[in-house]
Write an enzyme that holds these catalytic residues in place. Structure first.
Site, short mmCIF file in Angstrom:
data_model
loop_
_atom_site.label_atom_id
_atom_site.label_comp_id
_atom_site.label_asym_id
_atom_site.label_seq_id
_atom_site.Cartn_x
_atom_site.Cartn_y
_atom_site.Cartn_z
N HIS A 152 59.58 -3.38 43.77
CA HIS A 152 58.18 -3.61 44.14
C HIS A 152 58.07 -3.92 45.63
O HIS A 152 58.92 -4.61 46.20
CB HIS A 152 57.58 -4.73 43.30
CG HIS A 152 57.34 -4.31 41.87
ND1 HIS A 152 56.09 -4.00 41.40
CD2 HIS A 152 58.20 -4.10 40.85
CE1 HIS A 152 56.20 -3.62 40.12
NE2 HIS A 152 57.47 -3.68 39.78
N HIS A 186 59.90 -9.59 36.21
CA HIS A 186 60.18 -9.67 37.66
C HIS A 186 60.02 -11.10 38.12
O HIS A 186 59.27 -11.40 39.04
CB HIS A 186 59.27 -8.72 38.44
CG HIS A 186 59.61 -7.28 38.22
ND1 HIS A 186 60.64 -6.64 38.90
CD2 HIS A 186 59.07 -6.34 37.39
CE1 HIS A 186 60.71 -5.38 38.50
NE2 HIS A 186 59.78 -5.17 37.58
N GLY A 199 65.08 -6.37 36.51
CA GLY A 199 64.19 -7.08 37.41
C GLY A 199 64.64 -8.52 37.50
O GLY A 199 63.86 -9.46 37.42
N ASP A 208 67.57 3.31 28.52
CA ASP A 208 67.88 4.62 29.10
C ASP A 208 69.37 4.82 29.36
O ASP A 208 69.80 5.85 29.87
CB ASP A 208 67.11 4.82 30.41
CG ASP A 208 67.57 3.87 31.50
OD1 ASP A 208 68.27 2.89 31.20
OD2 ASP A 208 67.21 4.11 32.67
N HIS A 228 69.94 0.90 32.51
CA HIS A 228 69.40 -0.43 32.81
C HIS A 228 70.11 -1.54 32.06
O HIS A 228 70.20 -2.66 32.56
CB HIS A 228 67.90 -0.47 32.50
CG HIS A 228 67.06 0.13 33.59
ND1 HIS A 228 66.95 1.48 33.77
CD2 HIS A 228 66.31 -0.45 34.56
CE1 HIS A 228 66.16 1.71 34.80
NE2 HIS A 228 65.76 0.56 35.30
N ASP A 236 60.15 3.05 30.92
CA ASP A 236 59.94 2.71 32.33
C ASP A 236 60.20 3.94 33.21
O ASP A 236 60.69 3.83 34.32
CB ASP A 236 60.84 1.54 32.76
CG ASP A 236 60.32 0.82 34.01
OD1 ASP A 236 59.18 1.12 34.44
OD2 ASP A 236 61.06 0.00 34.57
N LEU A 252 68.16 -0.31 40.52
CA LEU A 252 67.49 0.79 39.83
C LEU A 252 65.99 0.80 40.18
O LEU A 252 65.38 -0.24 40.34
CB LEU A 252 67.67 0.65 38.32
CG LEU A 252 69.13 0.76 37.85
CD1 LEU A 252 69.27 0.31 36.41
CD2 LEU A 252 69.65 2.18 38.03
N ALA A 253 65.45 1.99 40.31
CA ALA A 253 64.03 2.14 40.71
C ALA A 253 63.22 2.77 39.59
O ALA A 253 62.31 3.54 39.84
CB ALA A 253 63.94 2.97 41.98
N GLY A 254 63.59 2.44 38.35
CA GLY A 254 62.84 2.98 37.22
C GLY A 254 63.73 3.81 36.32
O GLY A 254 64.89 4.10 36.65
#
Ligand SMILES: [Zn+2]
Length: 378
Positions: A132, A186, A211, A239, A242, A265, A301-303
């Protein structure tokens, strides 16, 4: 229209559809070659998929239409587009595009059942902050909530926040009172702050185990506090990147199958070829050969890089839970959290969101609100 298959408990079922509803369920011989017949997946955390990006600037109606079609082809018949940390005006602009897309396209109207706003009231420390944008993080703001409620009327609203931010408890109480589902995520909160958030009405831990700080005191810490809170459901990104399989297994066992939710996500780059990309979620992002999506130059990780269907398949191969039990965590459990009695179930009167599943990497077919999905949409 009618479809036949094997239900999650192994019975043969013929399902008759009238309009967008299930009109009848009839028993048939459960032949072993029948495909599985399951309720559509409900993904409460979707940032994008197959190139369509909820956090594009500007987001367009066309983006949401393409996203909905791609997700339906993956068995996801209901979802919450997830808007991440951004300036106040940009979040409102995205909400108005969601409203416009639902007005314009009946498939979108049926599939977008809620909106998940993840941020901007999140922890600013690296680790809990995830990808974020730190410039737009702020404290919970009830005036902003009033704007969101006005913009999402008729939809479920899920807000993920960090309960240690100033004013968070008052916000959680007011939001819960207004029918908003408040999630903790988060966060760098102390266990006591987590417990206070739960007492104030928080109902979900968003992607528990991610997060978060890479290194935590073994105990106490905010992960144990969220796992131990009996009234707090938890979502997990299944996934394969994560959470390690044993962590996911232990966390699902701690929550129990009714309070464990699987989410993708997924980001717009999910399913895209390996390489380096620019995105609105944190800037430069690298897609690795194994589908991992991370901030370039880091291991953060970004998603998610998989659809929810692919998450269920991965988890079924790597954890002790059955495919159909995991499916329920990605369909029935999230529908229940959102308060949608006619989703995540195969029952007379429920919405005709149905997925036929074989052994392949994608559903054999999906029916969204009584209409067959276009299998080429992805
Ligand atoms: Zn997140």
């Amino acid at each position: 229209m009618q479809v036949e298959g094997r239900s999650a408990d192994g019975r043969g079922v013929r399902l008759r559809i009238d309009g967008d509803r299930i009109a009848a369920l009839e028993p048939i011989d459960p032949a072993p070659d029948l495909p599985l017949l399951l309720p559509g997946l409900v993904d409460i955390q979707v940032n994008g998929f197959a190139g369509a990006d909820v956090n594009a600037d500007p987001l367009t109606v066309g983006d949401l239409i393409r996203l909905t079609r791609s997700l339906c082809a993956q068995g996801v018949t209901a979802f919450c587009p997830t808007i991440v940390t951004a300036p106040r005006e940009r979040i409102l602009a995205a909400l108005s595009v969601v409203r416009a897309a639902r007005k314009q396209d009946p498939l979108v109207a049926g599939a977008i059942v809620g909106v998940h706003i993840e941020g901007p009231y999140l922890a600013d420390e690296d680790g809990p902050r995830g990808a974020h944008d730190a410039r737009h993080l702020r404290d919970p703001d009830l005036r902003e909530l009033a704007d969101w409620l006005a913009a999402t009327r008729g939809l479920a609203l899920l807000v993920t926040l960090a309960p240690e931010r100033a004013g968070a408890l008052e916000y959680i109480r007011a939001a819960t009172e207004a029918g908003v589902i408040v999630a903790v995520g988060h966060t760098a909160a102390s266990p006591e702050q987590i417990r206070a958030a739960v007492r104030a009405g928080a109902r979900l831990a968003t992607h528990l185990g991610n997060g978060a700080h890479p290194v935590l005191p073994r105990h106490p810490n905010y992960v144990w506090a969220q796992l131990a809170a009996d009234t707090l459901a938890a979502s997990f990104i299944a996934d394969g990147h994560h959470l390690p399989a044993d962590t996911l297994t232990a966390m699902i066992r701690a929550k129990g199958p009714d309070r464990a939710l699987l989410v993708s996500d997924s980001v717009a780059l999910a399913g895209c070829p390996p390489g380096e990309y620019r995105t609105p979620v944190g800037g430069s992002v690298t897609v690795d050969g194994d589908g991992r999506v991370r901030l370039t130059g880091t291991s953060l990780l970004a998603g998610g890089g998989r659809s929810l269907f692919q998450c269920v398949q991965w988890a079924a191969g790597q954890t002790p839970f059955s495919f159909t039990d995991l499916w329920a965590m990605a369909s029935t459990a999230p529908a229940r959290l959102l308060g949608l009695a006619d989703r995540g179930v195969l029952a007379v009167g429920a919405r005709a969101d149905v997925v036929l599943v074989g052994d392949g990497p994608a559903p054999l077919s999906t029916i969204c609100g009584g209409r067959p999905a276009d299998p080429t949409a992805t």
